[in-house]
Design a protein around this motif. Sequence first.
Motif, PDB file in Angstrom:
ATOM      1  N   ALA A  32       0.835  -1.212   0.000  1.00  0.00           N
ATOM      2  CA  ALA A  32       0.000   0.000   0.000  1.00  0.00           C
ATOM      3  C   ALA A  32       0.866   1.257   0.000  1.00  0.00           C
ATOM      4  CB  ALA A  32      -0.941  -0.010   1.199  1.00  0.00           C
ATOM      5  N   ALA A  33       1.978   1.229   0.711  1.00  0.00           N
ATOM      6  CA  ALA A  33       2.879   2.386   0.716  1.00  0.00           C
ATOM      7  C   ALA A  33       3.489   2.609  -0.669  1.00  0.00           C
ATOM      8  CB  ALA A  33       3.981   2.184   1.746  1.00  0.00           C
ATOM      9  N   CYS A  34       3.632   1.556  -1.445  1.00  0.00           N
ATOM     10  CA  CYS A  34       4.198   1.664  -2.791  1.00  0.00           C
ATOM     11  C   CYS A  34       3.228   2.303  -3.789  1.00  0.00           C
ATOM     12  CB  CYS A  34       4.613   0.285  -3.295  1.00  0.00           C
ATOM     13  SG  CYS A  34       6.002  -0.438  -2.412  1.00  0.00           S
ATOM     14  N   LEU A  35       1.973   2.438  -3.421  1.00  0.00           N
ATOM     15  CA  LEU A  35       0.987   3.039  -4.321  1.00  0.00           C
ATOM     16  C   LEU A  35       1.292   4.510  -4.604  1.00  0.00           C
ATOM     17  CD1 LEU A  35      -2.250   1.474  -2.821  1.00  0.00           C
ATOM     18  CD2 LEU A  35      -1.075   0.807  -4.942  1.00  0.00           C
ATOM     19  N   ARG A  43       3.969   1.412  -8.739  1.00  0.00           N
ATOM     20  CA  ARG A  43       2.586   1.672  -8.313  1.00  0.00           C
ATOM     21  C   ARG A  43       1.635   0.598  -8.841  1.00  0.00           C
ATOM     22  NH1 ARG A  43       3.848   6.801 -10.143  1.00  0.00           N
ATOM     23  NH2 ARG A  43       2.457   6.559 -11.921  1.00  0.00           N
ATOM     24  N   ILE A  44       1.760   0.284 -10.125  1.00  0.00           N
ATOM     25  CA  ILE A  44       0.843  -0.682 -10.733  1.00  0.00           C
ATOM     26  C   ILE A  44       1.087  -2.079 -10.182  1.00  0.00           C
ATOM     27  CG2 ILE A  44       0.182  -1.808 -12.901  1.00  0.00           C
ATOM     28  CD1 ILE A  44       0.615   0.916 -14.253  1.00  0.00           C
ATOM     29  N   THR A  45       2.340  -2.471 -10.043  1.00  0.00           N
ATOM     30  CA  THR A  45       2.646  -3.797  -9.501  1.00  0.00           C
ATOM     31  C   THR A  45       2.126  -3.931  -8.073  1.00  0.00           C
ATOM     32  OG1 THR A  45       4.583  -3.999 -10.930  1.00  0.00           O
ATOM     33  CG2 THR A  45       4.508  -5.423  -8.985  1.00  0.00           C
ATOM     34  N   ALA A  46       2.285  -2.893  -7.264  1.00  0.00           N
ATOM     35  CA  ALA A  46       1.773  -2.921  -5.893  1.00  0.00           C
ATOM     36  C   ALA A  46       0.255  -3.048  -5.889  1.00  0.00           C
ATOM     37  CB  ALA A  46       2.209  -1.671  -5.137  1.00  0.00           C
ATOM     38  N   ALA A  47      -0.415  -2.298  -6.763  1.00  0.00           N
ATOM     39  CA  ALA A  47      -1.876  -2.356  -6.839  1.00  0.00           C
ATOM     40  C   ALA A  47      -2.348  -3.743  -7.277  1.00  0.00           C
ATOM     41  CB  ALA A  47      -2.393  -1.286  -7.792  1.00  0.00           C
ATOM     42  N   ILE A  48      -1.640  -4.337  -8.220  1.00  0.00           N
ATOM     43  CA  ILE A  48      -1.981  -5.686  -8.681  1.00  0.00           C
ATOM     44  C   ILE A  48      -1.832  -6.684  -7.544  1.00  0.00           C
ATOM     45  CG2 ILE A  48      -1.163  -7.592 -10.145  1.00  0.00           C
ATOM     46  CD1 ILE A  48      -0.578  -5.390 -12.301  1.00  0.00           C
ATOM     47  N   ARG A  49      -0.714  -6.616  -6.836  1.00  0.00           N
ATOM     48  CA  ARG A  49      -0.476  -7.553  -5.733  1.00  0.00           C
ATOM     49  C   ARG A  49      -1.507  -7.381  -4.617  1.00  0.00           C
ATOM     50  NH1 ARG A  49       1.244 -10.055  -9.217  1.00  0.00           N
ATOM     51  NH2 ARG A  49       3.364  -9.907  -9.947  1.00  0.00           N
ATOM     52  N   LEU A  50      -1.912  -6.138  -4.354  1.00  0.00           N
ATOM     53  CA  LEU A  50      -2.965  -5.904  -3.356  1.00  0.00           C
ATOM     54  C   LEU A  50      -4.286  -6.500  -3.831  1.00  0.00           C
ATOM     55  CD1 LEU A  50      -2.137  -2.264  -2.252  1.00  0.00           C
ATOM     56  CD2 LEU A  50      -2.108  -4.294  -0.777  1.00  0.00           C
ATOM     57  N   ALA A  51      -4.616  -6.300  -5.099  1.00  0.00           N
ATOM     58  CA  ALA A  51      -5.872  -6.840  -5.638  1.00  0.00           C
ATOM     59  C   ALA A  51      -5.890  -8.362  -5.562  1.00  0.00           C
ATOM     60  CB  ALA A  51      -6.068  -6.376  -7.079  1.00  0.00           C
ATOM     61  N   LEU A  52      -4.757  -8.985  -5.804  1.00  0.00           N
ATOM     62  CA  LEU A  52      -4.690 -10.450  -5.724  1.00  0.00           C
ATOM     63  C   LEU A  52      -4.801 -10.942  -4.286  1.00  0.00           C
ATOM     64  CD1 LEU A  52      -1.972 -11.148  -8.439  1.00  0.00           C
ATOM     65  CD2 LEU A  52      -4.456 -11.509  -8.603  1.00  0.00           C
ATOM     66  N   ARG A  53      -4.622 -10.031  -3.326  1.00  0.00           N
ATOM     67  CA  ARG A  53      -4.832 -10.349  -1.902  1.00  0.00           C
ATOM     68  C   ARG A  53      -6.240  -9.941  -1.464  1.00  0.00           C
ATOM     69  NH1 ARG A  53      -0.622 -10.326   1.827  1.00  0.00           N
ATOM     70  NH2 ARG A  53       1.416 -10.648   0.932  1.00  0.00           N
ATOM     71  N   ASP A  54      -7.071  -9.522  -2.414  1.00  0.00           N
ATOM     72  CA  ASP A  54      -8.417  -9.019  -2.127  1.00  0.00           C
ATOM     73  C   ASP A  54      -8.382  -7.784  -1.233  1.00  0.00           C
ATOM     74  OD1 ASP A  54      -9.639 -11.025  -3.661  1.00  0.00           O
ATOM     75  OD2 ASP A  54      -9.526 -12.425  -1.982  1.00  0.00           O
ATOM     76  N   ASP A  55      -7.367  -6.974  -1.407  1.00  0.00           N
ATOM     77  CA  ASP A  55      -7.202  -5.727  -0.658  1.00  0.00           C
ATOM     78  C   ASP A  55      -7.553  -4.582  -1.606  1.00  0.00           C
ATOM     79  OD1 ASP A  55      -6.084  -3.347   0.494  1.00  0.00           O
ATOM     80  OD2 ASP A  55      -4.749  -4.598   1.708  1.00  0.00           O
ATOM     81  N   PRO A  56      -8.574  -3.790  -1.292  1.00  0.00           N
ATOM     82  CA  PRO A  56      -9.050  -2.758  -2.224  1.00  0.00           C
ATOM     83  C   PRO A  56      -8.197  -1.492  -2.287  1.00  0.00           C
ATOM     84  CG  PRO A  56     -10.318  -2.672  -0.212  1.00  0.00           C
ATOM     85  CD  PRO A  56      -9.382  -3.859  -0.081  1.00  0.00           C
ATOM     86  N   ARG A  57      -7.126  -1.387  -1.534  1.00  0.00           N
ATOM     87  CA  ARG A  57      -6.371  -0.138  -1.471  1.00  0.00           C
ATOM     88  C   ARG A  57      -5.752   0.274  -2.806  1.00  0.00           C
ATOM     89  NH1 ARG A  57      -2.920  -1.001   3.952  1.00  0.00           N
ATOM     90  NH2 ARG A  57      -3.056  -3.169   3.271  1.00  0.00           N
ATOM     91  N   VAL A  61      -5.613   2.962  -8.535  1.00  0.00           N
ATOM     92  CA  VAL A  61      -4.508   2.869  -9.493  1.00  0.00           C
ATOM     93  C   VAL A  61      -4.909   1.963 -10.660  1.00  0.00           C
ATOM     94  CG1 VAL A  61      -2.135   2.051  -9.820  1.00  0.00           C
ATOM     95  CG2 VAL A  61      -2.735   3.311  -7.756  1.00  0.00           C
ATOM     96  N   LEU A  62      -5.583   0.866 -10.361  1.00  0.00           N
ATOM     97  CA  LEU A  62      -5.942  -0.098 -11.403  1.00  0.00           C
ATOM     98  C   LEU A  62      -7.063   0.397 -12.307  1.00  0.00           C
ATOM     99  CD1 LEU A  62      -5.703  -3.479  -9.491  1.00  0.00           C
ATOM    100  CD2 LEU A  62      -4.028  -2.395 -10.994  1.00  0.00           C
ATOM    101  N   ARG A  63      -7.894   1.321 -11.820  1.00  0.00           N
ATOM    102  CA  ARG A  63      -8.980   1.856 -12.646  1.00  0.00           C
ATOM    103  C   ARG A  63      -8.458   2.488 -13.936  1.00  0.00           C
ATOM    104  NH1 ARG A  63     -11.146   4.553  -8.185  1.00  0.00           N
ATOM    105  NH2 ARG A  63     -12.007   2.837  -7.018  1.00  0.00           N
ATOM    106  N   ASP A  64      -7.264   3.027 -13.879  1.00  0.00           N
ATOM    107  CA  ASP A  64      -6.694   3.700 -15.053  1.00  0.00           C
ATOM    108  C   ASP A  64      -5.944   2.752 -15.986  1.00  0.00           C
ATOM    109  OD1 ASP A  64      -7.651   6.136 -14.108  1.00  0.00           O
ATOM    110  OD2 ASP A  64      -5.830   6.505 -12.949  1.00  0.00           O
ATOM    111  N   CYS A  65      -5.881   1.481 -15.645  1.00  0.00           N
ATOM    112  CA  CYS A  65      -5.149   0.504 -16.463  1.00  0.00           C
ATOM    113  C   CYS A  65      -6.113  -0.225 -17.392  1.00  0.00           C
ATOM    114  CB  CYS A  65      -4.452  -0.516 -15.568  1.00  0.00           C
ATOM    115  SG  CYS A  65      -3.206   0.192 -14.502  1.00  0.00           S
ATOM    116  N   ASP A  66      -5.655  -0.487 -18.591  1.00  0.00           N
ATOM    117  CA  ASP A  66      -6.464  -1.181 -19.586  1.00  0.00           C
ATOM    118  C   ASP A  66      -5.968  -2.614 -19.731  1.00  0.00           C
ATOM    119  OD1 ASP A  66      -8.017  -1.984 -21.691  1.00  0.00           O
ATOM    120  OD2 ASP A  66      -7.131  -0.609 -23.153  1.00  0.00           O
ATOM    121  N   ALA A  67      -6.693  -3.554 -19.142  1.00  0.00           N
ATOM    122  CA  ALA A  67      -6.299  -4.965 -19.204  1.00  0.00           C
ATOM    123  C   ALA A  67      -6.412  -5.527 -20.616  1.00  0.00           C
ATOM    124  CB  ALA A  67      -7.148  -5.796 -18.250  1.00  0.00           C
TER     125      ALA A  67
END
Length: 91
Positions: A32-35, A43-57, A61-67
Amino acid sequence: MHPGHGRQCARGGLPGAWRRPANLPGPADVLAACLADEHEGIRITAAIRLALRDDPRGAEVLRDCDAADQSSPYHWDLLDVWRRQTLNTTD
């Protein structure tokens, strides 16, 4: 914020985390501090790893990424996040 978070993010985490004292932040808190890191990739890697932990923090950041952009270096990780979120909503 813990004074060493920026260096921890840039190095990819807490060295020797298995032996850290109990009062130090956990992996999710370090992510979360890396966000707020100045480097987009961190920032993106931290957000991805948080999402994979089911952590919404990291959701903002991920809203702006196009999968769907297969040329993105984060395409496959973002696809994993999408799959996890899809599976979690169907359970």
